[in-house]
Design a protein around this motif. Structure first.
Motif, PDB file in Angstrom:
ATOM      1  N   GLU A   1       0.962  -1.141   0.109  1.00 19.28           N
ATOM      2  CA  GLU A   1      -0.089   0.075  -0.006  1.00 19.28           C
ATOM      3  C   GLU A   1       0.755   1.380   0.182  1.00 19.28           C
ATOM      4  N   PHE A   2       1.931   1.186   0.553  1.00 16.44           N
ATOM      5  CA  PHE A   2       2.919   2.245   0.454  1.00 16.44           C
ATOM      6  C   PHE A   2       3.984   2.350  -0.650  1.00 16.44           C
ATOM      7  N   ALA A   3       4.045   1.500  -1.458  1.00 13.27           N
ATOM      8  CA  ALA A   3       5.322   1.159  -2.395  1.00 13.27           C
ATOM      9  C   ALA A   3       5.197   1.599  -3.654  1.00 13.27           C
TER      10      ALA A   3
ATOM     11  N   ASP B   1      -5.427   1.319  -1.555  1.00 11.39           N
ATOM     12  CA  ASP B   1      -5.334   2.298  -1.018  1.00 11.39           C
ATOM     13  C   ASP B   1      -4.906   1.852   0.642  1.00 11.39           C
ATOM     14  N   ASN B   2      -4.927   2.851   1.613  1.00  8.59           N
ATOM     15  CA  ASN B   2      -4.913   2.453   2.861  1.00  8.59           C
ATOM     16  C   ASN B   2      -5.672   3.598   3.726  1.00  8.59           C
ATOM     17  N   GLU B   3      -6.729   2.949   4.519  1.00 11.26           N
ATOM     18  CA  GLU B   3      -7.508   3.853   5.382  1.00 11.26           C
ATOM     19  C   GLU B   3      -8.046   5.311   4.757  1.00 11.26           C
ATOM     20  N   LEU B   4      -8.903   5.041   3.675  1.00 12.70           N
ATOM     21  CA  LEU B   4      -9.299   6.389   3.002  1.00 12.70           C
ATOM     22  C   LEU B   4      -9.728   7.389   4.064  1.00 12.70           C
TER      23      LEU B   4
ATOM     24  N   THR C   1     -11.120  -2.797   0.833  1.00 13.29           N
ATOM     25  CA  THR C   1     -10.149  -1.700   1.439  1.00 13.29           C
ATOM     26  C   THR C   1     -10.311  -1.663   2.962  1.00 13.29           C
ATOM     27  N   ASN C   2      -9.204  -1.209   3.547  1.00 10.50           N
ATOM     28  CA  ASN C   2      -9.347  -1.048   4.995  1.00 10.50           C
ATOM     29  C   ASN C   2     -10.097  -0.094   5.683  1.00 10.50           C
ATOM     30  N   THR C   3     -11.273  -0.304   6.108  1.00 12.11           N
ATOM     31  CA  THR C   3     -11.917   0.694   6.909  1.00 12.11           C
ATOM     32  C   THR C   3     -11.329   0.948   8.489  1.00 12.11           C
TER      33      THR C   3
ATOM     34  N   VAL D   1     -11.237  -4.458   8.127  1.00 13.51           N
ATOM     35  CA  VAL D   1     -11.050  -3.475   9.117  1.00 13.51           C
ATOM     36  C   VAL D   1      -9.671  -3.296   9.567  1.00 13.51           C
ATOM     37  N   ASP D   2      -9.418  -2.153  10.353  1.00 15.02           N
ATOM     38  CA  ASP D   2      -8.114  -2.067  11.143  1.00 15.02           C
ATOM     39  C   ASP D   2      -8.777  -1.954  12.541  1.00 15.02           C
ATOM     40  N   GLU D   3      -8.471  -2.963  13.246  1.00 14.49           N
ATOM     41  CA  GLU D   3      -9.158  -2.900  14.797  1.00 14.49           C
ATOM     42  C   GLU D   3      -8.042  -3.404  15.815  1.00 14.49           C
ATOM     43  N   TYR D   4      -7.598  -2.354  16.553  1.00 16.09           N
ATOM     44  CA  TYR D   4      -6.567  -2.737  17.198  1.00 16.09           C
ATOM     45  C   TYR D   4      -6.942  -2.722  18.734  1.00 16.09           C
ATOM     46  N   PRO D   5      -7.162  -4.178  18.993  1.00 16.12           N
ATOM     47  CA  PRO D   5      -7.698  -4.339  20.302  1.00 16.12           C
ATOM     48  C   PRO D   5      -6.733  -4.195  21.251  1.00 16.12           C
TER      49      PRO D   5
ATOM     50  N   VAL E   1       7.323   2.674  20.925  1.00 20.38           N
ATOM     51  CA  VAL E   1       7.580   4.107  20.397  1.00 20.38           C
ATOM     52  C   VAL E   1       6.456   4.807  19.979  1.00 20.38           C
ATOM     53  N   TRP E   2       5.562   4.033  19.497  1.00 20.70           N
ATOM     54  CA  TRP E   2       4.225   4.400  18.774  1.00 20.70           C
ATOM     55  C   TRP E   2       3.204   4.354  19.876  1.00 20.70           C
ATOM     56  N   ALA E   3       3.478   4.585  21.100  1.00 18.49           N
ATOM     57  CA  ALA E   3       2.535   4.198  22.207  1.00 18.49           C
ATOM     58  C   ALA E   3       1.505   5.149  22.285  1.00 18.49           C
ATOM     59  N   ARG E   4       1.367   6.213  21.448  1.00 19.62           N
ATOM     60  CA  ARG E   4       0.184   6.955  21.356  1.00 19.62           C
ATOM     61  C   ARG E   4      -0.992   6.273  20.964  1.00 19.62           C
ATOM     62  N   GLN E   5      -0.903   4.962  20.238  1.00 25.51           N
ATOM     63  CA  GLN E   5      -1.906   4.160  19.796  1.00 25.51           C
ATOM     64  C   GLN E   5      -2.590   3.253  21.161  1.00 25.51           C
ATOM     65  N   GLY E   6      -1.938   3.570  22.163  1.00 25.75           N
ATOM     66  CA  GLY E   6      -2.270   2.711  23.200  1.00 25.75           C
ATOM     67  C   GLY E   6      -2.168   1.077  23.092  1.00 25.75           C
TER      68      GLY E   6
ATOM     69  N   TYR F   1      -1.737  -9.019  11.081  1.00 24.33           N
ATOM     70  CA  TYR F   1      -1.244  -7.936  12.229  1.00 24.33           C
ATOM     71  C   TYR F   1      -0.408  -6.932  11.507  1.00 24.33           C
ATOM     72  N   PHE F   2      -0.500  -5.544  12.051  1.00 28.59           N
ATOM     73  CA  PHE F   2       0.255  -4.691  11.821  1.00 28.59           C
ATOM     74  C   PHE F   2       1.532  -4.700  12.586  1.00 28.59           C
ATOM     75  N   GLN F   3       2.607  -5.063  12.346  1.00 30.49           N
ATOM     76  CA  GLN F   3       2.940  -5.357  10.882  1.00 30.49           C
ATOM     77  C   GLN F   3       4.152  -6.638  11.334  1.00 30.49           C
TER      78      GLN F   3
ATOM     79  N   ALA G   1       8.377   7.516   9.954  1.00 28.50           N
ATOM     80  CA  ALA G   1       7.312   8.014  11.207  1.00 28.50           C
ATOM     81  C   ALA G   1       7.211   7.172  11.929  1.00 28.50           C
ATOM     82  N   GLU G   2       6.991   5.639  11.583  1.00 26.51           N
ATOM     83  CA  GLU G   2       6.514   4.576  12.423  1.00 26.51           C
ATOM     84  C   GLU G   2       7.721   3.719  12.933  1.00 26.51           C
ATOM     85  N   GLN G   3       9.008   4.323  13.187  1.00 28.18           N
ATOM     86  CA  GLN G   3      10.248   3.680  13.455  1.00 28.18           C
ATOM     87  C   GLN G   3       9.816   2.955  14.794  1.00 28.18           C
TER      88      GLN G   3
HETATM   89  C1  GAL Z   1      -2.969   2.362  10.972  1.00 22.60           C
HETATM   90  C2  GAL Z   1      -2.283   2.443   9.270  1.00 22.60           C
HETATM   91  C3  GAL Z   1      -0.921   1.778   9.347  1.00 22.60           C
HETATM   92  C4  GAL Z   1       0.029   2.170  10.364  1.00 22.60           C
HETATM   93  C5  GAL Z   1      -0.832   2.064  11.757  1.00 22.60           C
HETATM   94  C6  GAL Z   1      -0.092   2.251  13.023  1.00 22.60           C
HETATM   95  O1  GAL Z   1      -4.019   3.434  11.180  1.00 22.60           O
HETATM   96  O2  GAL Z   1      -2.942   2.067   8.592  1.00 22.60           O
HETATM   97  O3  GAL Z   1      -0.436   2.089   8.192  1.00 22.60           O
HETATM   98  O4  GAL Z   1       0.281   3.620  10.457  1.00 22.60           O
HETATM   99  O5  GAL Z   1      -2.131   2.708  11.963  1.00 22.60           O
HETATM  100  O6  GAL Z   1      -0.297   1.302  14.126  1.00 22.60           O
END
Ligand code: GAL
Length: 683
Positions: free
Chosen positions: A41-43, A145-148, A255-257, A279-283, A323-328, A354-356, A364-366
């Motif tokens: 999706e990003f390539a 795409d990714n998350e329109l 597509t990912n809602t 869906v992108d669902e991050y429990p 490091v991306w802990a803002r996502q919880g 799983y991501f990823q 940005a997602e280092q």
């Molecule tokens: C999602 C996005 C992914 C990635 C992820 C980070 O919303 O589709 O590309 O950024 O968040 O957890």
């Protein structure tokens, strides 16, 4: 499903890896027992390094190397990241935010979905992708795409969008006089004489995600149309790619809602042209309550309600260095990964990636969470992924041969979502969260719930809940009335039908057009703040042993004038003491409940449980403790309960009888115990 197993794997970014690392990664995936990846999706810059020069050879090789090992690919169109050469040539592709600021190249999703050049480029790359992989045996489908609309990219305000919006309005309203009348533009003397005088509403900070749209100066009717126009535009952009892909493949397109948590695209409309909803669902891997996730899955299940299945294309893996802990996203409590996978599959997922896969080194997602840590050393989470892969084979048969058959549904509606976001009635109220709260109340009672649109789909259910349906059109009011007349049970909450489909307020008694159905009129409505909170009392509805439930109101509260309804709840104090706020009205063969106050979790659970029992609705016949959920699936007329303990400690609970463990065949006694994060399937 493939080789007798559900699709299970990770999102993979081979464009960032060396040949050698790709080899290592594939071996690790094989070791983990994965059979699916989502990629690409990003390539775009690697697929088309210079305009018209395509290079898919590297991707062919990854797909076939994975395929040789039994790992299938979900191939994405790369339109989330237009390459720099394209932006150099067509800077007008760039996205313009609500403040008029053009988003520069250097992030992602920096494009205007209405831009004609971008639409053409996107169609071409989608077509190239499908031409190349449309018949590839290792490819399971295509992903657009990714998350329109995500990350504040759903409301472009460039010149192209402004003009298209004006045209969209002209088409909808025919004449400017008609628009003036319907919008009530005489308010603040905003009457227009031409469509080209209309502008998209501006906000000094752009709305994104679940944030409120809240505006003050805008006409609410104009603002709602702007939401609809943006959503329609994004869906058109998506559908150009759907068309391009389908010219070359019969494989499913998706597509990912982002589920119920963003508000840029009306997914009922958007997913109508897709073959499967994703869906992108991050429990949370630490939470003791996954009902928000359960609500998200129920929503996805309801979008294509003829198949009641969906794909989870991004999910929490833990790992990385947080490091991306803002996502919880926290490191998983032992067993949490297994449980979140079981929860997804039991709730209707037939793919989970799983991501990823491997922690990012750059960008940005280092150091973001991922299946494999940066050093590629398999640790405790890896063992759990292996265990899940092994167990998934066991679950597949039951999942394939059973289905979810809920009798209860919550209506989730985009106009209501947008209208409450545009003009919030209480700063603490969030429509989606309130829907999820009702889902949780039902789940506490063991009642399985679907999430559906506000339309004739309600006729498939015995009990329908309308959470603060602030906007309602005449068509749905008729559907609702007929539904109850024919035996349906409805529960509608505060602020029902206070506005029409134009987001304008009719001069009518409230709930407008529904006072006969509910047998009440709302006399007074009030936001609830800490200082104005009242105690409320509910009389238990049916038990024969009259008793009172007490609690407090929250968010919003109403006093009702009773016409034909029975009072089931009154205020216990404040100047409203004794006034009714909740009612039950028998109407035709059915019943219409109205609850004019926001209620806390336990009152909502008591109320919905009571209604379910009174009307004989399907519910798990055993009581669940806090932090538990039971997903009921039906196979050959038999109920199978997937019982989850989301808690980080064991829980003992009482079953109504002896059950059998669906997998081991062992007896499960009435005094049951689930270990921390355990799931048991009983029949
Ligand atoms: C999602 C996005 C992914 C990635 C992820 C980070 O919303 O589709 O590309 O950024 O968040 O957890």
């Amino acid at each position: 499903m493939v080789n007798g197993m559900i699709y299970y794997g990770a999102d993979y970014y081979p464009e960032q890896e060396t040949e050698q690392d790709i080899g290592t990664d594939i071996s690790l995936m094989v070791d983990a027992g994965f059979n699916a990846v989502r990629m690409g999706e990003f390539a775009w810059i690697k697929f088309e390094p210079r305009e018209g020069e395509y290079d898919f050879a590297w991707f062919d090789s990854v797909i076939s190397r994975l395929g040789e090992k039994g790992i299938f690919s979900l191939v994405c169109t790369p339109t989330a990241c237009p390459p720099v050469w394209m932006i150099d040539k067509h800077p007008d592709i760039l996205y313009t935010d609500g403040r008029g600021v053009v988003r520069p190249f250097g992030g992602r999703r920096h494009y205007c979905y209405n831009n004609a050049a971008y639409r053409e480029y996107s169609e071409k790359i989608a077509e190239e992708t499908a031409r190349r992989y449309g018949n590839n045996k290792n490819v399971i489908g295509f992903h657009i795409d990714n998350e329109l609309a995500q990350e504040g990219t759903g409301r472009c305000q460039c010149a192209v969008c402004k003009n298209l919006f004006r045209g969209w309005l002209e088409k909808k309203y025919g004449s400017i006089d008609n628009l003036n009348k319907i919008y009530g533009t005489i308010f603040w003397g905003q009457t227009y004489s031409r469509f080209d005088q209309l502008n998209p509403p501006v906000k000094s900070i752009e709305p994104c995600g679940a944030e409120r749209i809240e505006t003050f100066f805008d006409n609410p009717a104009l603002r709602l149309d702007w939401e609809r126009f943006c959503s329609d535009s994004i869906i058109d952009f998506q559908n150009i790619q759907v068309g391009a892909l389908k010219r070359h493949t019969d494989k499913p397109v998706t597509t990912n809602t982002t589920g119920g948590w963003t508000n840029g695209v009306n997914y009922y409309k958007g997913c109508s042209t897709l073959d499967i909803v994703s869906v992108d669902e991050y429990p949370s891997l630490r939470t003791e309550d996954l009902s928000a996730t359960g609500f998200g899955y129920a929503f996805m299940r309801g979008i294509k309600d003829n198949i009641k299945k969906f794909w989870v294309v991004e999910s929490s893996s833990g790992g990385g260095l947080g490091v991306w802990a803002r996502q919880g996203v926290s490191q998983p409590y032992p067993g949490a990964l297994t449980q979140t996978a079981q929860h997804a599959f039991a709730s209707g997922a037939e793919l989970l990636t799983y991501f990823q896969f491997r922690t990012f080194r750059f960008g940005a997602e280092q150091l973001e969470a991922s299946v494999m840590d940066i050093d590629g050393i398999p640790r405790r989470r890896f063992k759990e992924f292996q265990k899940i892969s092994a167990e998934a084979k066991k679950w597949t048969d039951l999942l394939e041969s059973s289905s979810i058959n809920n009798e209860t549904a919550i209506c989730f509606d985009y106009d209501c979502l947008w209208a409450t976001a545009i003009k919030p009635f209480n700063a603490h109220y969030h429509y989606t969260s309130y829907c999820a709260k009702l889902y949780r109340a039902l789940a506490k009672n063991g009642i399985g719930t679907d999430v559906i649109p506000m339309d004739e789909t309600i006729n498939k259910y015995k009990f329908v809940i309308l959470p603060a349906p602030i906007i309602m059109d005449c068509r749905f009011k008729k559907i609702l009335g007929d539904y109850v007349k024919n035996g349906g049970v409805v529960l509608s909450t505060f602020l029902t039908a206070i506005k029409d489909e134009n987001n304008s307020a009719p001069r009518e008694r409230v709930p407008a057009g529904l006072t006969e159905l509910f047998g009440i009129t709302v006399a007074e409505g009030d936001p609830v703040f800490d200082k104005t909170r009242a105690q409320v009392e509910f009389s238990i509805l049916f038990s024969g042993k009259p008793s009172l439930l007490k609690g407090a109101n929250e968010l919003w509260t109403e006093s009702l004038e009773i016409n034909t309804a029975n009072v089931i709840g009154r205020y216990a104090d404040t100047f409203r003491a004794g006034e009714p706020f909740a009612s039950r009205n028998d109407y035709g063969k059915g019943t219409a409940y109205y609850v004019g106050a926001g209620l806390d979790d336990s009152l909502l659970a008591a109320l919905t449980g009571d209604i379910a029992a009174r009307h004989g609705l399907e519910a798990a016949p055993f009581a669940l403790k806090d932090g538990m959920e039971a997903v009921r699936r039906v196979k050959d007329g038999e109920n199978y309960y997937f019982v989850f303990n989301f808690n980080e400690k064991s829980v003992s609970f009482k079953l109504d009888r002896m059950y059998t463990d669906a997998f081991t065949g062992e007896a499960v006694s009435e005094d049951a115990t689930l270990a921390a994060k355990e799931c048991i399937v009983i029949t």
